[in-house]
Design a protein around this motif. Sequence first.
Motif, PDB file in Angstrom:
ATOM      1  N   GLY A   1      -5.757  16.451  -2.480  1.00 42.40           N
ATOM      2  CA  GLY A   1      -4.970  17.692  -2.584  1.00 42.40           C
ATOM      3  C   GLY A   1      -5.736  18.925  -2.898  1.00 42.40           C
ATOM      4  N   SER A   2      -7.123  18.903  -2.603  1.00 41.69           N
ATOM      5  CA  SER A   2      -8.059  19.891  -2.775  1.00 41.69           C
ATOM      6  C   SER A   2      -9.396  19.522  -1.950  1.00 41.69           C
ATOM      7  CB  SER A   2      -8.476  20.249  -4.078  1.00 41.69           C
ATOM      8  OG  SER A   2      -9.045  19.252  -4.808  1.00 41.69           O
ATOM      9  N   ALA A   3     -10.068  20.455  -1.625  1.00 33.32           N
ATOM     10  CA  ALA A   3     -11.443  20.157  -1.134  1.00 33.32           C
ATOM     11  C   ALA A   3     -12.396  19.328  -2.299  1.00 33.32           C
ATOM     12  CB  ALA A   3     -12.360  21.486  -0.992  1.00 33.32           C
ATOM     13  N   GLU A   4     -12.141  19.603  -3.406  1.00 35.88           N
ATOM     14  CA  GLU A   4     -12.967  18.846  -4.432  1.00 35.88           C
ATOM     15  C   GLU A   4     -12.620  17.202  -4.218  1.00 35.88           C
ATOM     16  OE1 GLU A   4     -15.712  18.605  -7.403  1.00 35.88           O
ATOM     17  OE2 GLU A   4     -14.855  20.329  -6.786  1.00 35.88           O
ATOM     18  N   ASP A   5     -11.261  17.102  -4.283  1.00 38.25           N
ATOM     19  CA  ASP A   5     -10.707  15.849  -4.060  1.00 38.25           C
ATOM     20  C   ASP A   5     -11.289  15.161  -2.772  1.00 38.25           C
ATOM     21  OD1 ASP A   5      -8.907  15.792  -6.226  1.00 38.25           O
ATOM     22  OD2 ASP A   5      -7.261  15.940  -4.862  1.00 38.25           O
ATOM     23  N   ALA A   6     -11.346  15.712  -1.561  1.00 38.20           N
ATOM     24  CA  ALA A   6     -11.848  15.060  -0.481  1.00 38.20           C
ATOM     25  C   ALA A   6     -13.238  14.867  -0.401  1.00 38.20           C
ATOM     26  CB  ALA A   6     -11.271  15.925   0.759  1.00 38.20           C
ATOM     27  N   LEU A   7     -14.156  15.611  -0.899  1.00 42.12           N
ATOM     28  CA  LEU A   7     -15.545  15.427  -1.214  1.00 42.12           C
ATOM     29  C   LEU A   7     -15.735  14.215  -2.068  1.00 42.12           C
ATOM     30  CD1 LEU A   7     -16.905  19.115  -1.232  1.00 42.12           C
ATOM     31  CD2 LEU A   7     -16.778  17.438   0.763  1.00 42.12           C
ATOM     32  N   GLU A   8     -14.972  14.211  -3.134  1.00 44.31           N
ATOM     33  CA  GLU A   8     -15.170  13.027  -4.189  1.00 44.31           C
ATOM     34  C   GLU A   8     -14.722  11.726  -3.381  1.00 44.31           C
ATOM     35  OE1 GLU A   8     -16.215  12.994  -7.665  1.00 44.31           O
ATOM     36  OE2 GLU A   8     -17.303  14.517  -6.624  1.00 44.31           O
TER      37      GLU A   8
ATOM     38  N   PHE B   1       2.063  17.052  -5.909  1.00 45.76           N
ATOM     39  CA  PHE B   1       3.091  16.618  -6.501  1.00 45.76           C
ATOM     40  C   PHE B   1       4.558  16.855  -5.663  1.00 45.76           C
ATOM     41  CE2 PHE B   1       6.700  17.961  -9.555  1.00 45.76           C
ATOM     42  CZ  PHE B   1       6.628  17.097 -10.490  1.00 45.76           C
ATOM     43  N   LEU B   2       4.516  17.638  -4.793  1.00 46.48           N
ATOM     44  CA  LEU B   2       5.571  17.628  -4.074  1.00 46.48           C
ATOM     45  C   LEU B   2       5.589  16.928  -2.669  1.00 46.48           C
ATOM     46  CD1 LEU B   2       5.661  21.827  -4.027  1.00 46.48           C
ATOM     47  CD2 LEU B   2       7.069  19.996  -5.235  1.00 46.48           C
ATOM     48  N   GLY B   3       4.548  15.729  -2.530  1.00 44.50           N
ATOM     49  CA  GLY B   3       4.366  14.941  -1.319  1.00 44.50           C
ATOM     50  C   GLY B   3       3.601  15.377  -0.539  1.00 44.50           C
ATOM     51  N   GLY B   4       2.832  16.741  -0.684  1.00 44.81           N
ATOM     52  CA  GLY B   4       1.870  17.065   0.120  1.00 44.81           C
ATOM     53  C   GLY B   4       2.225  18.268   1.045  1.00 44.81           C
ATOM     54  N   LEU B   5       1.705  19.360   1.028  1.00 42.08           N
ATOM     55  CA  LEU B   5       2.055  20.495   1.957  1.00 42.08           C
ATOM     56  C   LEU B   5       0.845  20.892   2.698  1.00 42.08           C
ATOM     57  CD1 LEU B   5       4.436  22.683  -0.479  1.00 42.08           C
ATOM     58  CD2 LEU B   5       4.980  20.820   1.115  1.00 42.08           C
ATOM     59  N   THR B   6       0.890  21.813   3.567  1.00 40.51           N
ATOM     60  CA  THR B   6      -0.264  22.515   4.388  1.00 40.51           C
ATOM     61  C   THR B   6      -1.302  22.822   3.501  1.00 40.51           C
ATOM     62  OG1 THR B   6       1.399  22.757   6.009  1.00 40.51           O
ATOM     63  CG2 THR B   6      -0.961  23.818   6.385  1.00 40.51           C
TER      64      THR B   6
ATOM     65  N   SER C   1      -4.071   7.257  -3.269  1.00 39.78           N
ATOM     66  CA  SER C   1      -4.744   8.438  -3.919  1.00 39.78           C
ATOM     67  C   SER C   1      -5.343   7.735  -5.206  1.00 39.78           C
ATOM     68  CB  SER C   1      -3.427   9.496  -4.434  1.00 39.78           C
ATOM     69  OG  SER C   1      -2.612   8.840  -5.359  1.00 39.78           O
ATOM     70  N   CYS C   2      -6.238   8.450  -5.717  1.00 42.04           N
ATOM     71  CA  CYS C   2      -7.166   7.558  -6.787  1.00 42.04           C
ATOM     72  C   CYS C   2      -7.353   8.849  -7.706  1.00 42.04           C
ATOM     73  CB  CYS C   2      -8.272   6.608  -6.089  1.00 42.04           C
ATOM     74  SG  CYS C   2      -9.195   5.908  -7.489  1.00 42.04           S
ATOM     75  N   ARG C   3      -6.547   8.841  -8.772  1.00 39.35           N
ATOM     76  CA  ARG C   3      -6.750  10.261  -9.556  1.00 39.35           C
ATOM     77  C   ARG C   3      -7.377   9.906 -10.820  1.00 39.35           C
ATOM     78  NH1 ARG C   3      -6.167  13.951  -6.206  1.00 39.35           N
ATOM     79  NH2 ARG C   3      -5.187  15.440  -7.584  1.00 39.35           N
ATOM     80  N   LYS C   4      -7.953  10.856 -11.499  1.00 41.07           N
ATOM     81  CA  LYS C   4      -8.134  11.061 -12.713  1.00 41.07           C
ATOM     82  C   LYS C   4      -8.016  12.620 -13.288  1.00 41.07           C
ATOM     83  CE  LYS C   4     -13.100  12.233 -12.303  1.00 41.07           C
ATOM     84  NZ  LYS C   4     -14.777  11.863 -12.447  1.00 41.07           N
ATOM     85  N   ALA C   5      -7.742  12.546 -14.645  1.00 38.11           N
ATOM     86  CA  ALA C   5      -7.431  13.970 -15.108  1.00 38.11           C
ATOM     87  C   ALA C   5      -8.676  14.432 -15.683  1.00 38.11           C
ATOM     88  CB  ALA C   5      -6.581  13.731 -16.586  1.00 38.11           C
ATOM     89  N   VAL C   6      -8.612  15.708 -15.534  1.00 37.22           N
ATOM     90  CA  VAL C   6      -9.729  16.662 -15.844  1.00 37.22           C
ATOM     91  C   VAL C   6      -9.342  17.852 -16.689  1.00 37.22           C
ATOM     92  CG1 VAL C   6     -11.542  18.249 -15.054  1.00 37.22           C
ATOM     93  CG2 VAL C   6     -11.055  16.070 -13.790  1.00 37.22           C
ATOM     94  N   ALA C   7      -9.991  18.153 -17.844  1.00 42.25           N
ATOM     95  CA  ALA C   7      -9.727  19.479 -18.608  1.00 42.25           C
ATOM     96  C   ALA C   7     -10.134  20.729 -18.317  1.00 42.25           C
ATOM     97  CB  ALA C   7      -9.986  19.095 -20.097  1.00 42.25           C
ATOM     98  N   ASP C   8      -9.370  21.649 -18.445  1.00 42.78           N
ATOM     99  CA  ASP C   8      -9.763  22.906 -18.146  1.00 42.78           C
ATOM    100  C   ASP C   8      -9.338  24.001 -19.341  1.00 42.78           C
ATOM    101  OD1 ASP C   8     -10.345  25.643 -17.372  1.00 42.78           O
ATOM    102  OD2 ASP C   8      -9.297  25.501 -15.391  1.00 42.78           O
ATOM    103  N   SER C   9     -10.091  24.185 -20.286  1.00 42.38           N
ATOM    104  CA  SER C   9      -9.467  24.830 -21.608  1.00 42.38           C
ATOM    105  C   SER C   9      -9.261  26.217 -21.523  1.00 42.38           C
ATOM    106  CB  SER C   9     -10.641  24.629 -22.650  1.00 42.38           C
ATOM    107  OG  SER C   9     -11.984  25.089 -22.204  1.00 42.38           O
TER     108      SER C   9
ATOM    109  N   VAL D   1      -4.735  20.901 -17.899  1.00 43.86           N
ATOM    110  CA  VAL D   1      -5.142  19.522 -17.367  1.00 43.86           C
ATOM    111  C   VAL D   1      -4.853  19.550 -15.739  1.00 43.86           C
ATOM    112  CG1 VAL D   1      -4.918  17.118 -17.437  1.00 43.86           C
ATOM    113  CG2 VAL D   1      -5.093  18.440 -19.596  1.00 43.86           C
ATOM    114  N   TYR D   2      -5.827  19.123 -15.191  1.00 46.17           N
ATOM    115  CA  TYR D   2      -5.346  19.031 -13.707  1.00 46.17           C
ATOM    116  C   TYR D   2      -5.944  17.404 -13.158  1.00 46.17           C
ATOM    117  CZ  TYR D   2     -10.046  20.418 -12.760  1.00 46.17           C
ATOM    118  OH  TYR D   2     -11.741  20.497 -12.623  1.00 46.17           O
ATOM    119  N   GLU D   3      -5.906  17.039 -11.942  1.00 46.44           N
ATOM    120  CA  GLU D   3      -5.946  15.887 -11.594  1.00 46.44           C
ATOM    121  C   GLU D   3      -7.016  16.241 -10.261  1.00 46.44           C
ATOM    122  OE1 GLU D   3      -2.851  13.281 -10.754  1.00 46.44           O
ATOM    123  OE2 GLU D   3      -2.903  12.276 -12.682  1.00 46.44           O
ATOM    124  N   VAL D   4      -7.937  15.018 -10.235  1.00 44.60           N
ATOM    125  CA  VAL D   4      -9.016  15.232  -9.195  1.00 44.60           C
ATOM    126  C   VAL D   4      -9.271  13.562  -8.650  1.00 44.60           C
ATOM    127  CG1 VAL D   4     -11.083  15.017 -10.700  1.00 44.60           C
ATOM    128  CG2 VAL D   4     -11.142  16.291  -8.228  1.00 44.60           C
TER     129      VAL D   4
END
Length: 245
Positions: free
Chosen positions: A11-18, A34-39, A202-210, A229-232
């Motif tokens: 769902g992001s560049a970070e995701d793809a590189l990881e 969350f919406l099933g994937g958009l452009t 998908s293979c996700r983990k939660a990451v905190a952003d305070s 919190v977001y997922e990557v």
Amino acid sequence: MERTTLEICCGSAEDALEAARGGADRVELCSALFLGGLTPTLGTLQTVKAGTRVPVMAMVRPRSGGFCYTDTEMAVIRRDARLLLDAGADGLVFGFLRRDGTVDEARTRELVALCGARESVFHRAFDVTPDWRRALETLIGLGVRRVLTSGQASSALLALETLREMRRFAGDAIEILPGAGIRLDNVARVLEATGCDQVHLSCRKAVADSSAAGRGIHFGGALYPPEDVYEVTDAAGVAAIRERL
């Protein structure tokens, strides 16, 4: 034994590189998982292409909530598709249905033609078609490369026999890519039961952003997910799945 192709939904560049770092063979690049994937944005695609050689399938989907688009939405789809291909996408992921749920042949044919030599993938819109055999025959006739499907169930695990039958029915004419509900603990079972040689997950983990924590303010809809919190994509999790395969 031939290598199983592992496609990671990102769902992001970070995701793809990881995902690439973890050993993914291919990524599906979207926004709004969350919406099933958009452009995805062009900046997202360009960042991924600059950071990895893993093939990138770019989603072309302008909104959630069905797959029968207005003329204005189709105009957006055409422009997005051309821009994504120009930016280096290795293929496009799309799905077009009529109001009765059958495959929209004219619109599908148009996107296949835009892809040219690059890969065309019909996404899980396929899973709500009323007759999957007829839908597969249509997509084969239109030259679609691959179909992402859960076997017309909420999870691929609930439709293993259907997926196997789809694989038999498709033969070498079109690729069947199982997806939905697939994880480390069941991926081998899915592949063994279906006879498929590739898998989507998908293979996700939660990451905190305070930066947005503790204020009681929400920026999205009424579901109100936590704002701090977001997922990557979990590269270690991808690597574990790659090793299992």
